[in-house]
Design a protein around this motif. Structure first.
Motif, PDB file in Angstrom:
ATOM      1  N   THR A   2      59.798  32.174  76.450  1.00 27.87           N
ATOM      2  CA  THR A   2      58.709  32.591  75.571  1.00 27.87           C
ATOM      3  C   THR A   2      57.583  31.567  75.656  1.00 27.87           C
ATOM      4  N   THR A   3      56.349  32.075  75.774  1.00 27.21           N
ATOM      5  CA  THR A   3      55.208  31.208  76.051  1.00 27.21           C
ATOM      6  C   THR A   3      53.981  31.612  75.244  1.00 27.21           C
ATOM      7  N   GLN A   5      50.151  31.773  75.464  1.00 25.43           N
ATOM      8  CA  GLN A   5      49.128  31.750  76.502  1.00 25.43           C
ATOM      9  C   GLN A   5      47.760  31.706  75.837  1.00 25.43           C
ATOM     10  N   ASP A  20      60.223  36.642  76.631  1.00 20.94           N
ATOM     11  CA  ASP A  20      60.839  36.491  77.952  1.00 20.94           C
ATOM     12  C   ASP A  20      60.598  37.699  78.855  1.00 20.94           C
ATOM     13  N   ALA A 100      58.205  27.093  71.890  1.00 18.22           N
ATOM     14  CA  ALA A 100      57.601  27.756  73.046  1.00 18.22           C
ATOM     15  C   ALA A 100      56.593  26.837  73.727  1.00 18.22           C
ATOM     16  N   ARG A 101      56.565  26.897  75.023  1.00 19.28           N
ATOM     17  CA  ARG A 101      55.578  26.092  75.760  1.00 19.28           C
ATOM     18  C   ARG A 101      54.204  26.774  75.647  1.00 19.28           C
ATOM     19  N   GLU A 103      50.701  27.640  77.704  1.00 17.64           N
ATOM     20  CA  GLU A 103      50.098  27.789  79.024  1.00 17.64           C
ATOM     21  C   GLU A 103      48.613  28.072  78.841  1.00 17.64           C
TER      22      GLU A 103
END
Length: 106
Positions: A2-3, A5, A20, A100-101, A103
């Motif tokens: 999970t990201t 953005q 995901d 979560a990262r 991006e």
């Protein structure tokens, strides 16, 4: 994974939380600066408690708003066809958003 953005469109920065499976689970408002957008993401991460989600049903669609302690909406869900799908979306945010990262696509 999970990201969050970050994107830049129409003179504003936006975040989307992607699950995901690539689907957008939650989106933020438009921000005038990238730093404000990043702060919005941190607010989402800090407010991942069940009581911070307001579920709704409108015009045949289910959804949720993610609300900060001050009552401001910090994220909105995609629209779902069932309450079960909406509730699953909330669970994804609760479980995944805190770590979560991020991006940067801007």
């Amino acid at each position: 994974m999970t990201t969050f953005q970050i994107s830049y469109t129409s003179g504003q920065y936006w975040y989307h939380l992607r699950a995901d499976n690539g689907e957008i689970v939650q989106s933020g408002e438009g921000y005038t600066t990238k730093a404000s957008c990043q702060n919005g993401i941190r607010s989402v991460q800090a407010n991942c408690q069940p009581q911070r989600f307001e579920s709704f049903f409108n015009a045949g669609q289910y959804g949720f708003n993610h609300v900060a302690a001050n009552g401001e909406i910090i994220g909105r869900s995609e629209k779902y066809t069932t309450a079960q799908s909406r509730d699953h979306g909330i669970q994804v945010v609760l479980r995944e958003a805190p770590t979560a990262r991020v991006e940067d696509l801007s």
